[in-house]
Design a protein around this motif. Sequence first.
Motif, short mmCIF file in Angstrom:
data_model
loop_
_atom_site.label_atom_id
_atom_site.label_comp_id
_atom_site.label_asym_id
_atom_site.label_seq_id
_atom_site.Cartn_x
_atom_site.Cartn_y
_atom_site.Cartn_z
N CYS A 64 42.90 33.92 44.24
CA CYS A 64 42.66 34.53 42.93
C CYS A 64 41.69 33.65 42.14
CB CYS A 64 43.99 34.65 42.19
SG CYS A 64 43.82 35.24 40.50
N PRO A 65 40.60 34.24 41.60
CA PRO A 65 39.66 33.44 40.81
C PRO A 65 40.22 33.02 39.45
CG PRO A 65 38.92 35.72 40.96
CD PRO A 65 40.15 35.61 41.80
N VAL A 66 41.32 33.64 39.00
CA VAL A 66 41.91 33.31 37.71
C VAL A 66 42.89 32.15 37.83
CG1 VAL A 66 43.29 34.20 35.78
CG2 VAL A 66 41.63 35.68 36.90
N CYS A 67 43.89 32.28 38.73
CA CYS A 67 44.93 31.25 38.82
C CYS A 67 44.83 30.38 40.08
CB CYS A 67 46.31 31.90 38.75
SG CYS A 67 46.74 32.95 40.15
N GLY A 68 44.04 30.80 41.08
CA GLY A 68 43.84 30.00 42.28
C GLY A 68 44.90 30.16 43.36
N ASN A 69 45.84 31.08 43.18
CA ASN A 69 46.88 31.31 44.19
C ASN A 69 46.42 32.31 45.24
OD1 ASN A 69 49.10 29.67 43.25
ND2 ASN A 69 49.15 31.04 41.49
N LYS A 70 47.14 32.33 46.37
CA LYS A 70 46.81 33.27 47.44
C LYS A 70 47.12 34.69 47.02
CE LYS A 70 49.24 31.69 50.90
NZ LYS A 70 49.75 31.46 52.25
N THR A 71 46.25 35.62 47.41
CA THR A 71 46.52 37.04 47.22
C THR A 71 47.08 37.57 48.53
OG1 THR A 71 44.29 37.67 47.90
CG2 THR A 71 44.63 37.24 45.55
N ARG A 72 47.24 38.86 48.64
CA ARG A 72 47.80 39.46 49.86
C ARG A 72 46.71 39.84 50.85
NH1 ARG A 72 51.47 42.88 46.00
NH2 ARG A 72 53.25 41.50 45.87
N ASP A 73 45.49 39.40 50.63
CA ASP A 73 44.37 39.79 51.48
C ASP A 73 43.84 38.58 52.25
OD1 ASP A 73 44.30 42.49 50.48
OD2 ASP A 73 43.44 41.66 48.65
N LYS A 74 43.53 38.81 53.51
CA LYS A 74 42.98 37.78 54.39
C LYS A 74 41.62 38.27 54.87
CE LYS A 74 45.17 34.70 57.56
NZ LYS A 74 46.18 34.53 58.59
#
Length: 62
Positions: free
Chosen positions: A9-19
């Motif tokens: 995520c460009p906002v919080c830096g956590n992983k999203t569900r997409d690879k």
Amino acid sequence: MMAEQWLLCPVCGNKTRDKIREDTVLKNFPLFCPKCKHETLVNVKQLNLTIIQEPAAKPQSR
């Protein structure tokens, strides 16, 4: 073997569900973050993420 990585995520830096892989190409992709609940339009080419539109500020509820 192809390199793979999670889209962050460009906002919080956590992983999203997409690879994504090295040969992944995304244009105007609505990237949603389940943690911060923001949606950002992005382009991806050769594992490089480019932000098209930042998320709008959420109105405060009273």
